[in-house]
Design a protein around this motif. Structure first.
Motif, PDB file in Angstrom:
ATOM      1  N   SER A 389       0.888  -1.156   0.000  1.00 24.70           N
ATOM      2  CA  SER A 389       0.000   0.000   0.000  1.00 24.70           C
ATOM      3  C   SER A 389       0.926   1.207   0.000  1.00 24.70           C
ATOM      4  O   SER A 389       2.147   1.049  -0.094  1.00 24.70           O
ATOM      5  CB  SER A 389      -0.851  -0.036   1.261  1.00 24.70           C
ATOM      6  N   SER A 390       0.373   2.403   0.176  1.00 23.96           N
ATOM      7  CA  SER A 390       1.301   3.537   0.172  1.00 23.96           C
ATOM      8  C   SER A 390       2.227   3.501   1.386  1.00 23.96           C
ATOM      9  O   SER A 390       3.230   4.214   1.406  1.00 23.96           O
ATOM     10  CB  SER A 390       0.576   4.870   0.041  1.00 23.96           C
ATOM     11  N   SER A 413       5.394  -6.664  -6.181  1.00 22.95           N
ATOM     12  CA  SER A 413       4.624  -5.562  -5.581  1.00 22.95           C
ATOM     13  C   SER A 413       3.126  -5.844  -5.555  1.00 22.95           C
ATOM     14  O   SER A 413       2.314  -4.926  -5.710  1.00 22.95           O
ATOM     15  CB  SER A 413       4.885  -4.240  -6.314  1.00 22.95           C
ATOM     16  N   GLY A 414       2.747  -7.081  -5.376  1.00 24.41           N
ATOM     17  CA  GLY A 414       1.322  -7.433  -5.348  1.00 24.41           C
ATOM     18  C   GLY A 414       0.682  -7.074  -4.020  1.00 24.41           C
ATOM     19  O   GLY A 414       1.340  -7.023  -2.981  1.00 24.41           O
ATOM     20  N   ILE A 415      -0.622  -6.823  -4.074  1.00 28.86           N
ATOM     21  CA  ILE A 415      -1.349  -6.574  -2.828  1.00 28.86           C
ATOM     22  C   ILE A 415      -2.053  -7.855  -2.369  1.00 28.86           C
ATOM     23  O   ILE A 415      -2.837  -7.842  -1.440  1.00 28.86           O
ATOM     24  CB  ILE A 415      -2.407  -5.451  -2.984  1.00 28.86           C
ATOM     25  N   ASP A 416      -1.762  -8.954  -3.056  1.00 30.83           N
ATOM     26  CA  ASP A 416      -2.569 -10.157  -2.860  1.00 30.83           C
ATOM     27  C   ASP A 416      -2.057 -11.133  -1.811  1.00 30.83           C
ATOM     28  O   ASP A 416      -2.697 -12.151  -1.560  1.00 30.83           O
ATOM     29  CB  ASP A 416      -2.742 -10.899  -4.202  1.00 30.83           C
ATOM     30  N   GLY A 438      -2.531  -1.199   4.133  1.00 28.35           N
ATOM     31  CA  GLY A 438      -3.672  -0.367   3.756  1.00 28.35           C
ATOM     32  C   GLY A 438      -4.915  -1.246   3.709  1.00 28.35           C
ATOM     33  O   GLY A 438      -4.828  -2.478   3.809  1.00 28.35           O
ATOM     34  N   ASP A 439      -6.062  -0.600   3.534  1.00 20.66           N
ATOM     35  CA  ASP A 439      -7.328  -1.343   3.607  1.00 20.66           C
ATOM     36  C   ASP A 439      -7.547  -2.257   2.400  1.00 20.66           C
ATOM     37  O   ASP A 439      -7.988  -3.404   2.553  1.00 20.66           O
ATOM     38  CB  ASP A 439      -8.514  -0.382   3.762  1.00 20.66           C
ATOM     39  N   ILE A 440      -7.236  -1.781   1.202  1.00 21.95           N
ATOM     40  CA  ILE A 440      -7.504  -2.619   0.021  1.00 21.95           C
ATOM     41  C   ILE A 440      -6.636  -3.887   0.082  1.00 21.95           C
ATOM     42  O   ILE A 440      -7.124  -5.004  -0.130  1.00 21.95           O
ATOM     43  CB  ILE A 440      -7.242  -1.829  -1.285  1.00 21.95           C
ATOM     44  N   SER A 441      -5.377  -3.717   0.395  1.00 20.03           N
ATOM     45  CA  SER A 441      -4.489  -4.882   0.532  1.00 20.03           C
ATOM     46  C   SER A 441      -5.011  -5.821   1.598  1.00 20.03           C
ATOM     47  O   SER A 441      -5.023  -7.046   1.419  1.00 20.03           O
ATOM     48  CB  SER A 441      -3.084  -4.455   0.961  1.00 20.03           C
ATOM     49  N   ASN A 465      -8.058   4.171   4.875  1.00 20.68           N
ATOM     50  CA  ASN A 465      -8.400   5.472   4.291  1.00 20.68           C
ATOM     51  C   ASN A 465      -9.517   5.304   3.263  1.00 20.68           C
ATOM     52  O   ASN A 465      -9.694   6.119   2.378  1.00 20.68           O
ATOM     53  CB  ASN A 465      -7.158   6.149   3.689  1.00 20.68           C
ATOM     54  N   GLY A 467     -10.046   3.222   0.767  1.00 17.33           N
ATOM     55  CA  GLY A 467      -9.793   2.876  -0.640  1.00 17.33           C
ATOM     56  C   GLY A 467      -8.308   2.849  -0.921  1.00 17.33           C
ATOM     57  O   GLY A 467      -7.491   2.899  -0.006  1.00 17.33           O
ATOM     58  N   GLY A 468      -7.974   2.738  -2.184  1.00 18.12           N
ATOM     59  CA  GLY A 468      -6.561   2.718  -2.579  1.00 18.12           C
ATOM     60  C   GLY A 468      -6.032   4.142  -2.669  1.00 18.12           C
ATOM     61  O   GLY A 468      -6.010   4.751  -3.752  1.00 18.12           O
ATOM     62  N   GLY A 469      -5.595   4.666  -1.526  1.00 14.56           N
ATOM     63  CA  GLY A 469      -5.147   6.055  -1.445  1.00 14.56           C
ATOM     64  C   GLY A 469      -4.022   6.373  -2.418  1.00 14.56           C
ATOM     65  O   GLY A 469      -3.897   7.502  -2.896  1.00 14.56           O
ATOM     66  N   ILE A 470      -3.244   5.359  -2.750  1.00 10.21           N
ATOM     67  CA  ILE A 470      -2.101   5.561  -3.641  1.00 10.21           C
ATOM     68  C   ILE A 470      -2.543   6.180  -4.976  1.00 10.21           C
ATOM     69  O   ILE A 470      -1.819   6.961  -5.580  1.00 10.21           O
ATOM     70  CB  ILE A 470      -1.357   4.219  -3.869  1.00 10.21           C
ATOM     71  N   PHE A 471      -3.755   5.846  -5.398  1.00  5.41           N
ATOM     72  CA  PHE A 471      -4.227   6.345  -6.697  1.00  5.41           C
ATOM     73  C   PHE A 471      -4.627   7.819  -6.648  1.00  5.41           C
ATOM     74  O   PHE A 471      -4.815   8.455  -7.675  1.00  5.41           O
ATOM     75  CB  PHE A 471      -5.381   5.480  -7.219  1.00  5.41           C
TER      76      PHE A 471
HETATM   77  C1  LIG Z   1      -2.684  -8.236  -7.000  1.00  4.95           C
HETATM   78  C2  LIG Z   1      -2.621  -6.773  -7.272  1.00  4.95           C
HETATM   79  N1  LIG Z   1      -3.712  -6.165  -7.814  1.00  4.95           N
HETATM   80  C3  LIG Z   1      -3.677  -4.820  -8.044  1.00  4.95           C
HETATM   81  C4  LIG Z   1      -2.580  -4.080  -7.727  1.00  4.95           C
HETATM   82  C5  LIG Z   1      -2.548  -2.585  -8.016  1.00  4.95           C
HETATM   83  N2  LIG Z   1      -2.569  -1.814  -6.736  1.00  4.95           N
HETATM   84  C6  LIG Z   1      -1.443  -1.295  -6.225  1.00  4.95           C
HETATM   85  S1  LIG Z   1      -1.693  -0.470  -4.813  1.00  4.95           S
HETATM   86  C7  LIG Z   1      -3.342  -0.777  -4.868  1.00  4.95           C
HETATM   87  C8  LIG Z   1      -4.261  -0.216  -3.808  1.00  4.95           C
HETATM   88  C9  LIG Z   1      -3.715  -0.318  -2.427  1.00  4.95           C
HETATM   89  O1  LIG Z   1      -4.640   0.225  -1.548  1.00  4.95           O
HETATM   90  P1  LIG Z   1      -4.481   0.125   0.014  1.00  4.95           P
HETATM   91  O2  LIG Z   1      -3.952  -1.169   0.387  1.00  4.95           O
HETATM   92  O3  LIG Z   1      -5.764   0.553   0.649  1.00  4.95           O
HETATM   93  O4  LIG Z   1      -3.343   1.163   0.343  1.00  4.95           O
HETATM   94  P2  LIG Z   1      -3.273   2.755   0.194  1.00  4.95           P
HETATM   95  O5  LIG Z   1      -2.877   3.031  -1.191  1.00  4.95           O
HETATM   96  O6  LIG Z   1      -4.587   3.335   0.546  1.00  4.95           O
HETATM   97  O7  LIG Z   1      -2.208   3.125   1.141  1.00  4.95           O
HETATM   98  C10 LIG Z   1      -3.680  -1.530  -5.997  1.00  4.95           C
HETATM   99  C11 LIG Z   1      -5.042  -1.969  -6.325  1.00  4.95           C
HETATM  100  C12 LIG Z   1      -1.465  -4.769  -7.171  1.00  4.95           C
HETATM  101  N3  LIG Z   1      -0.346  -4.140  -6.830  1.00  4.95           N
HETATM  102  N4  LIG Z   1      -1.522  -6.104  -6.938  1.00  4.95           N
END
Ligand SMILES: Cc1ncc(C[n+]2csc(CCOP(=O)(O)OP(=O)(O)O)c2C)c(N)n1
Length: 551
Positions: A389-390, A413-416, A438-441, A465, A467-471
């Protein structure tokens, strides 16, 4: 009790012979011979994890810390494909992982049999070796060779290998007789390190007055740290580190982005080194990659036993040895050079640090402020795992506590799989592990919590936060008409997941609450704990922008 299947016995025997200690098993029938074989072996520690994606990342976490191959075992069909994200991560992060899949015999593939897919070589693009075993006693020596080669490759080249094991029915029959485990492998093979002409490179090095050493992801290593400190005694050397470099010294430039973000053209030209020496794995900082790509050094040397990535499109030399072996030889041929380079840039760093401290002191409650508070409160000597995440980028802006060991899945760099990896890594070390995400991760990999091996001192800090704040930090997504498809806003919280998985749940929505929670959060508890911190997503990106403007 052992499986009657010779192939199962052979795979178990070789894993034992190569000192594979941890084996993570996901449920299924086709892999019953392997499950029976591994669980009954006294030298193997087995784990049961249902979701194969989580199982593979959990194993990756163990292997990341033990630095020894960990095996994962699953049934046939799509089960195996769920391993792929962790396999790719292991491939790019140089983590030894032995993937063992049960399969149907060849004649049952593509003829309408159930749970059967084309498994042979299915990971070939990201696997160091593919052993497609063959059923039948007459193939014993071929199979032995294949299994042995696979494990040897995982160990030598540090990465994932795939062993596909076909089993015909019946699958559950057992016996007390086994294949002899002793002397299957000779573990005492010595690998010659290549000889390099350090004298030649020492001369080149000594002739330059501007040199940068860039350290990518690196497993903590006291000797390397001392060697780098020695190198930094030379006034013409700058050492650039990241939070995942795990080496520390006052003379190292540990916040590269903080240093280079405000630079103008003339300053970049001034900073441009004549020689760049890089070592370690993936580099996180985008800014430093852009810098070296645009202002390419005359010589780029990379030191790594395995890889020679031309990250900056100007790689000239590859030393295929470990960094400590390299410096053992190289340091004997270097000598200090009179130069104002280091002094000048360390003084710029000092100014940035002053501005950083001032800004953070006054900044409102936001992701940036939260990271500052968190990093000041993580207990000494903890293992810090970061999600993609960020948080991993924010952490780069701070002086990290040198007693921490910091890791992040930067191979792909996967969030999975960050949570699963952190749980596996926590399992493999004595010290407390703190995972910040982060929340999405976090919600993406929430099945990670479906795990019986989570240690009670494991702590998750979830920066929610919405959602994906990084975007929102990146300038481009907000300019489109589809920001929601990047940010994916939501109103989820981790409260109910914590109830379900028996984590103690606490939360904070401002600085005072956060500090109160952190005062007791790392204390012993009956269960693992999760702290959810709600931050205002309307201002996080603006705060960060203003931070960089104030540097
Ligand atoms: C498996 C996978 N799917 C999509 C992405 C693209 N991606 C990078 S960061 C991110 C969002 C992360 O959001 P969060 O975890 O809430 O952290 P924040 O940016 O808010 O700190 C996504 C979807 C990725 N890196 N890996």
């Amino acid at each position: 009790m052992y499986s009657k299947k010779e192939l199962s016995q052979l795979v178990v025997a070789y894993c034992v012979a190569y000192d594979v200690e941890h084996v993570v098993i996901s449920p299924g029938s086709r892999n019953a011979p392997l499950t029976i074989g591994f669980t009954s072996h006294p030298k193997i520690k087995t784990y049961s994890i249902v979701d194969e994606r989580c199982a593979a990342f959990f194993a990756l976490g163990i292997a990341q810390q033990t630095r020894k191959p960990t095996a994962i075992i699953c049934t046939s069909g799509s089960a195996l494909l769920n391993y792929y994200p962790a396999i790719a991560e292991a491939f790019y992060s140089d983590i030894p992982l032995i993937v063992i899949s049960a399969d149907r015999p060849k004649h049952l593939i593509d003829i309408g049999d159930g749970q059967a897919i084309r498994q042979e070589n299915v990971f070939k693009n990201h696997s160091l070796y593919n052993a497609n075993l063959v059923e039948g006693k007459e193939h014993r020596s071929l199979n032995s060779e294949l299994i042995s080669d696979a494990i040897q490759n995982a160990i030598d080249k540090k990465g994932p290998v795939h062993i596909n094991v076909p089993f015909d029915e019946p699958l559950y029959e057992t016996t007390t007789l086994t294949i002899e485990h002793d002397r299957l492998v000779d573990n005492n093979i010595q690998h010659e390190e290549s000889l390099h002409n350090f004298e030649y490179f020492g001369e080149k090095w000594n002739a330059c007055s501007k040199k940068i050493v860039l350290i990518g992801a690196n497993y903590p290593n006291q000797k390397l740290q001392e060697q780098l400190i020695e190198l930094a005694k030379d006034d013409s050397v700058l050492i650039f580190t990241e939070s995942t470099s795990n080496v520390f010294d006052d003379k190292f430039i540990n916040s590269i982005d903080k240093l280079i973000a405000p630079l103008d053209e003339a300053e970049f030209l001034d900073l441009k080194p004549e020689i760049l020496l890089s070592l370690g794995g993936m580099v996180i900082s985008k800014k430093v990659k852009q810098f070296f790509r645009k202002y390419q050094p005359k010589y780029h040397l990379h030191v790594d036993k395995k890889n020679a990535p031309s990250t900056f499109h100007c790689l000239k030399y590859h030393f295929d040895i470990t960094p400590t072996v390299f410096f053992d030889g190289f340091l004997q041929h270097t000598k200090p050079v009179i130069s104002s380079y280091q002094k000048r840039w360390l003084s710029v760093k000092k100014d940035r640090d002053t501005n950083h401290i001032q800004f953070i002191k006054e900044v409102e409650f936001s992701d940036l402020k939260v990271v500052d508070v968190l990093l000041k409160n993580i207990p000494n000597h903890a293992q810090l795992q970061l999600a993609n995440s960020s948080i991993v980028r924010y952490t780069q802006l701070f002086d990290n506590n040198p007693t921490l060991k910091i890791f992040c899945n930067r191979g792909t760099s996967g969030i999975d799989g960050s949570t699963s990896t952190a749980i596996g890594a926590a399992h493999a070390v004595k010290n407390q592990t703190v995972f910040i995400t982060g929340d999405i991760s976090f919600f993406y990999d929430s099945n990670a919590l479906w795990n019986k091996y989570v240690k009670n001192d494991f702590r998750i800090i979830l920066i929610n936060n919405g959602g994906g704040g990084i975007f929102k930090i990146l300038p481009e997504p907000s300019k489109t008409n589809a920001l929601d498809y990047f940010e994916t806003p939501h109103h989820l919280t981790a409260k109910h997941l914590c109830e379900m998985y028996q984590f103690q749940y606490v939360k904070a929505a401002n600085e005072k609450e956060l500090i109160e929670q952190l005062n007791v959060f790392f204390d012993k508890g009956e269960t693992p704990k999760l702290l959810e911190i709600f931050t205002p997503n309307e201002i996080n990106d603006k705060v960060l922008k203003s931070y960089f403007q104030n540097l």
